[in-house]
Design a protein around this motif. Sequence first.
Motif, PDB file in Angstrom:
ATOM      1  N   LEU A   1       2.985  -2.870 -12.931  1.00 48.70           N
ATOM      2  CA  LEU A   1       3.886  -3.101 -11.975  1.00 48.70           C
ATOM      3  C   LEU A   1       4.998  -3.853 -12.777  1.00 48.70           C
ATOM      4  O   LEU A   1       4.908  -4.510 -13.834  1.00 48.70           O
ATOM      5  CB  LEU A   1       3.291  -3.856 -10.776  1.00 48.70           C
ATOM      6  CG  LEU A   1       2.335  -3.166  -9.979  1.00 48.70           C
ATOM      7  CD1 LEU A   1       1.631  -4.374  -9.102  1.00 48.70           C
ATOM      8  CD2 LEU A   1       2.892  -2.194  -9.279  1.00 48.70           C
ATOM      9  N   THR A   2       6.254  -3.561 -12.423  1.00 50.16           N
ATOM     10  CA  THR A   2       7.601  -4.203 -12.953  1.00 50.16           C
ATOM     11  C   THR A   2       7.540  -5.510 -12.499  1.00 50.16           C
ATOM     12  O   THR A   2       6.873  -6.054 -11.445  1.00 50.16           O
ATOM     13  CB  THR A   2       8.794  -3.548 -12.618  1.00 50.16           C
ATOM     14  OG1 THR A   2       8.901  -3.488 -11.232  1.00 50.16           O
ATOM     15  CG2 THR A   2       8.479  -1.865 -13.007  1.00 50.16           C
TER      16      THR A   2
ATOM     17  N   SER B   1      10.822  -2.121  -1.384  1.00 47.99           N
ATOM     18  CA  SER B   1       9.997  -1.790  -0.214  1.00 47.99           C
ATOM     19  C   SER B   1       9.375  -0.562  -0.178  1.00 47.99           C
ATOM     20  O   SER B   1       8.277  -0.228   0.439  1.00 47.99           O
ATOM     21  CB  SER B   1      10.573  -1.945   1.196  1.00 47.99           C
ATOM     22  OG  SER B   1      11.629  -1.259   1.293  1.00 47.99           O
ATOM     23  N   ARG B   2       9.824   0.436  -0.869  1.00 46.47           N
ATOM     24  CA  ARG B   2       9.497   1.888  -0.876  1.00 46.47           C
ATOM     25  C   ARG B   2       8.891   2.445  -2.085  1.00 46.47           C
ATOM     26  O   ARG B   2       8.731   3.425  -2.588  1.00 46.47           O
ATOM     27  CB  ARG B   2      10.642   2.785  -0.609  1.00 46.47           C
ATOM     28  CG  ARG B   2      11.289   2.524   0.955  1.00 46.47           C
ATOM     29  CD  ARG B   2      10.306   3.317   1.951  1.00 46.47           C
ATOM     30  NE  ARG B   2      10.913   3.001   3.272  1.00 46.47           N
ATOM     31  CZ  ARG B   2      10.091   3.117   4.142  1.00 46.47           C
ATOM     32  NH1 ARG B   2       8.817   3.265   4.361  1.00 46.47           N
ATOM     33  NH2 ARG B   2      10.710   2.874   5.376  1.00 46.47           N
ATOM     34  N   THR B   3       8.554   1.223  -3.180  1.00 45.69           N
ATOM     35  CA  THR B   3       8.157   1.598  -4.498  1.00 45.69           C
ATOM     36  C   THR B   3       6.631   2.273  -4.134  1.00 45.69           C
ATOM     37  O   THR B   3       5.828   2.096  -3.314  1.00 45.69           O
ATOM     38  CB  THR B   3       8.032   0.375  -5.109  1.00 45.69           C
ATOM     39  OG1 THR B   3       7.995   0.526  -6.462  1.00 45.69           O
ATOM     40  CG2 THR B   3       7.017  -0.577  -4.817  1.00 45.69           C
ATOM     41  N   ASP B   4       6.106   2.652  -5.619  1.00 45.30           N
ATOM     42  CA  ASP B   4       4.879   3.221  -5.779  1.00 45.30           C
ATOM     43  C   ASP B   4       4.120   1.895  -6.279  1.00 45.30           C
ATOM     44  O   ASP B   4       3.823   1.892  -7.308  1.00 45.30           O
ATOM     45  CB  ASP B   4       4.608   4.351  -6.505  1.00 45.30           C
ATOM     46  CG  ASP B   4       3.521   4.987  -6.806  1.00 45.30           C
ATOM     47  OD1 ASP B   4       2.455   4.375  -5.948  1.00 45.30           O
ATOM     48  OD2 ASP B   4       3.161   5.811  -7.666  1.00 45.30           O
TER      49      ASP B   4
ATOM     50  N   PHE C   1       0.858  -1.210   0.093  1.00 51.85           N
ATOM     51  CA  PHE C   1      -0.094   0.183  -0.043  1.00 51.85           C
ATOM     52  C   PHE C   1       1.087   1.180   0.023  1.00 51.85           C
ATOM     53  O   PHE C   1       2.196   1.257   0.301  1.00 51.85           O
ATOM     54  CB  PHE C   1      -0.835   0.099   1.207  1.00 51.85           C
ATOM     55  CG  PHE C   1      -0.123  -0.118   2.487  1.00 51.85           C
ATOM     56  CD1 PHE C   1      -0.095   1.022   3.294  1.00 51.85           C
ATOM     57  CD2 PHE C   1       0.142  -1.368   3.243  1.00 51.85           C
ATOM     58  CE1 PHE C   1       0.783   1.057   4.351  1.00 51.85           C
ATOM     59  CE2 PHE C   1       0.814  -1.433   4.268  1.00 51.85           C
ATOM     60  CZ  PHE C   1       1.076  -0.379   4.938  1.00 51.85           C
ATOM     61  N   VAL C   2       0.095   2.372  -0.156  1.00 53.03           N
ATOM     62  CA  VAL C   2       1.088   3.660  -0.136  1.00 53.03           C
ATOM     63  C   VAL C   2       0.216   4.428   0.901  1.00 53.03           C
ATOM     64  O   VAL C   2      -1.221   4.710   0.756  1.00 53.03           O
ATOM     65  CB  VAL C   2       0.980   4.360  -1.652  1.00 53.03           C
ATOM     66  CG1 VAL C   2       1.503   5.616  -1.559  1.00 53.03           C
ATOM     67  CG2 VAL C   2       1.646   3.388  -2.495  1.00 53.03           C
TER      68      VAL C   2
END
Length: 372
Positions: A144-145, A135-138, A31-32
């Motif tokens: 998604l990559t 872990s800090r990705t959007d 989540f963000v």
Amino acid sequence: MNYQIITQSAELATVCQKARNVDAVMLDTEFVRTRTFYPQLGLIQLFDGETLSLIDPLEIDDMTAFVELLKDTSVMKVLHACGEDLEVFFNSFGCLPQPMVDTQIMAAFLGNGLSTGFAALVEANLGVALDKSESRTDWMARPLTQKQLDYAAADVYYLKPLYEKLLAQVEQAGWWQAAQQECALIASKRIKTVDADNAYLEIKGAWQLRPKALAILKPLATWRYKEAVRRDLALNFVFKENDLLTVARLGIQNRHQMEQEGVDPRSAQRHSARIISLVKAAKATPVDQYPETIERLMDKPGYKQLFKVLKDEVKKASDSSGLATEFLASKKQLNSIISWVWKRQRDQDKLPDVMQGWRLELLGEKLNKHIK
């Protein structure tokens, strides 16, 4: 490590029905939460021991099948460091996974520190070094990559063997029932209704204000909280906490003075009219209706000496049980039992953590005897 990406309600129903036939499923969320009041759910990872699914909640219209899995009490849901995940589930689906166990809590009952990370536990128990670079990705961005998807899948793929290994050790050590109690306690704390009228009590530094200034801070804090919920914006992105204290302390009634006193100019520009109106109304509050001075526990006579005695008792329990002191009773939990005695006269309907569940016999009764 094979996984499938679920983007259709029909696919989700199939996956969740299959998951409901096993004893335990592994769960995680991505989540963000940078500017928003509520966490934004970007991805759900589900592993039933055979099928690993990456569920895309941004694509699926009907999440009913997943909600039914969360509520299915015949299936244990296994998570790691579940606190924020529980909040995500509750905000997104209006329920918590039941029953639920947290491998971080299980590890704590085996003598690990309370905040031991997933990667550290996997490496120590399974000999696998996980890549945590995403872990800090959007997680709200699409597509998604491959690296993001692999990272997300690994979090539940390795959770299963970790859970099985920890479960055997926790059961052997006699802590399994206690671990389940602790997880239920954590879950209960995640469902909390905030009283907007008392939002001012949550503001750090509010205790420094006199009743006259608290009478101003109270409506300001209520307004800020309601505005944050309405706009789904983090509290400090509505109006910074320190700025709120400044306005209340000085009783500021014009935008120029706000900016002179260092209040964020963009917030002042956007909200000054509303804030000035609230301050003016609050200044008309009769003295007998001012909020009471906020009395800090640590300022009460005898607090420091008592706290040291309680900490010594926790250390003894730690030495005898092998559990970390901060896991047995954190500073917040020790303050909670002191408040329970001093302010609530041992109200049996509002038991602190250390006076219930597995902590009671191990520690709580001893602590209780020390508090007069």
